[in-house]
Enzyme design. Structure first.
Site, mmCIF file in Angstrom:
data_model
loop_
_atom_site.group_PDB
_atom_site.id
_atom_site.type_symbol
_atom_site.label_atom_id
_atom_site.label_comp_id
_atom_site.label_asym_id
_atom_site.label_seq_id
_atom_site.Cartn_x
_atom_site.Cartn_y
_atom_site.Cartn_z
ATOM 1 N N GLY A 13 0.815 -1.210 0.000
ATOM 2 C CA GLY A 13 0.000 0.000 0.000
ATOM 3 C C GLY A 13 0.845 1.254 0.000
ATOM 4 O O GLY A 13 0.634 2.154 0.814
ATOM 5 N N ALA A 14 1.800 1.330 -0.941
ATOM 6 C CA ALA A 14 2.802 2.394 -0.879
ATOM 7 C C ALA A 14 2.682 3.419 -2.005
ATOM 8 O O ALA A 14 3.646 4.127 -2.289
ATOM 9 C CB ALA A 14 4.202 1.778 -0.888
ATOM 10 N N GLY A 17 -0.443 8.274 0.646
ATOM 11 C CA GLY A 17 -0.579 8.358 2.094
ATOM 12 C C GLY A 17 0.655 7.951 2.879
ATOM 13 O O GLY A 17 1.793 8.224 2.489
ATOM 14 N N GLY A 19 1.973 5.018 3.394
ATOM 15 C CA GLY A 19 2.857 4.064 2.728
ATOM 16 C C GLY A 19 3.855 4.741 1.809
ATOM 17 O O GLY A 19 5.052 4.434 1.837
ATOM 18 N N SER A 147 -4.342 -0.053 14.091
ATOM 19 C CA SER A 147 -5.113 1.155 14.409
ATOM 20 C C SER A 147 -5.516 1.122 15.869
ATOM 21 O O SER A 147 -5.637 0.050 16.471
ATOM 22 C CB SER A 147 -6.359 1.231 13.529
ATOM 23 O OG SER A 147 -7.194 2.310 13.923
ATOM 24 N N TYR A 170 -13.933 -2.519 9.874
ATOM 25 C CA TYR A 170 -12.578 -1.977 9.897
ATOM 26 C C TYR A 170 -11.905 -2.267 11.239
ATOM 27 O O TYR A 170 -10.773 -2.773 11.294
ATOM 28 C CB TYR A 170 -12.627 -0.475 9.637
ATOM 29 C CG TYR A 170 -11.306 0.226 9.812
ATOM 30 C CD1 TYR A 170 -10.356 0.229 8.797
ATOM 31 C CD2 TYR A 170 -10.998 0.893 11.001
ATOM 32 C CE1 TYR A 170 -9.141 0.867 8.959
ATOM 33 C CE2 TYR A 170 -9.790 1.544 11.170
ATOM 34 C CZ TYR A 170 -8.864 1.523 10.143
ATOM 35 O OH TYR A 170 -7.645 2.152 10.312
#
Length: 275
Positions: A13-14, A17, A19, A147, A170
């Site tokens: 996920g880079a 954001g 990442g 999280s 989530y």
């Protein structure tokens, strides 16, 4: 672990954001960065952006949809075939509590609730498949981006088929990721591989947050600092099975410390991913 300048790091996920910002910081420090995302166009642009900002040419692109167990397997196979070492695996890719679905339940390519699939099952499978390379590269690290938003896994309705709620989906997936971290720490004891997780920041200005119409609280820079600490801080050499709230070690939801619940989740996950 070895210095960042000599390390190979995979971060999922880079392409935006946190990442992308962490990948940029790693490249600036001299690491070989394996950049993962879902879109080849965005991937190419990400590599151009990072190279322009840091001057690094030690960047590689890997495309995979982590909502597919098959593509997650293919990602691991490529890493194993193309690299003889992996010093850090950063499981950062994730889906927030709004899009996709806008409050409606969405399933992955394999028929699993999408947030559970991407935020938890993909890191579970990727960590298992890359385990041999991480062990042979030891001392090495697994860093899971979790999280502070956590909800207990409902083993009677793990896929939330009865009463779906995006926020609960989530939060359940993120607690499952914390439980995975603690399980990995136990499993990897004595191998030289550590596993830790963190809440990098509250409502940082990422696409996930702004797309949900939420006012940012913490800066992206503070999230990068917290994540980089788990990736490279020498003081964490040998430290494993910990949950951090930003820069400080903290306590996760109580279910994460329930060995029976972790065992139940592990066995269910092995069935779901076909291990």
């Amino acid at each position: 672990m070895r210095p960042v300048s000599e390390s190979t790091v995979l971060i999922t996920g880079a392409t935006d954001g946190l990442g992308k910002s962490v990948a940029t910081e790693l490249a600036r420090a001299g690491a070989r960065v394996l950049v993962h995302g879902r879109d080849d166009g965005r991937g190419a642009q990400t590599l151009r952006d990072i190279e322009a900002e840091t001057g690094s040419r030690s960047l590689s692109w890997y495309r995979a949809d982590l909502g597919s167990l098959g593509e997650t397997r293919s990602l691991a196979e490529r890493i194993l075939s193309e690299h003889d070492r992996l010093d850090v695996l950063v499981n950062n890719a994730g889906i927030g509590f709004t899009d996709p679905g806008d409050g409606r339940r969405v399933e992955s390519a394999d028929g699993h609730e999408l947030r559970f699939a991407v935020n938890y099952l993909a890191p579970f499978l990727l960590s298992r498949l890359l385990r041999p390379l991480l062990v042979s590269s030891a001392p090495s690290r697994i860093v899971n981006v979790a999280s502070i938003g956590q909800a207990p896994v409902d083993f009677d309705d793990v896929m939330l088929e009865r009463r779906y709620d995006g926020v609960r989906a989530y939060c359940q997936s993120k607690l499952a990721l914390v439980m995975l971290t603690f399980d990995l720490a136990d499993d990897l004891q004595g191998t030289g591989v550590t596993a830790n997780c963190l809440h990098p920041g509250t409502y940082m200005p990422t696409k996930m947050v702004t797309g949900a119409g939420i006012e940012p609280v913490d800066s992206l820079e503070s999230g990068v600092e917290a994540t980089m600490k788990l990736i490279s801080d020498p003081e964490l050499d040998g430290v494993s099975g910990r949950y951090f709230d930003r820069l400080a070690e903290s306590r996760a939801n109580a279910q994460a410390y329930d060995a029976a619940a972790r065992k139940r989740l592990r066995e269910l996950s092995e069935q779901l991913v076909g291990l």
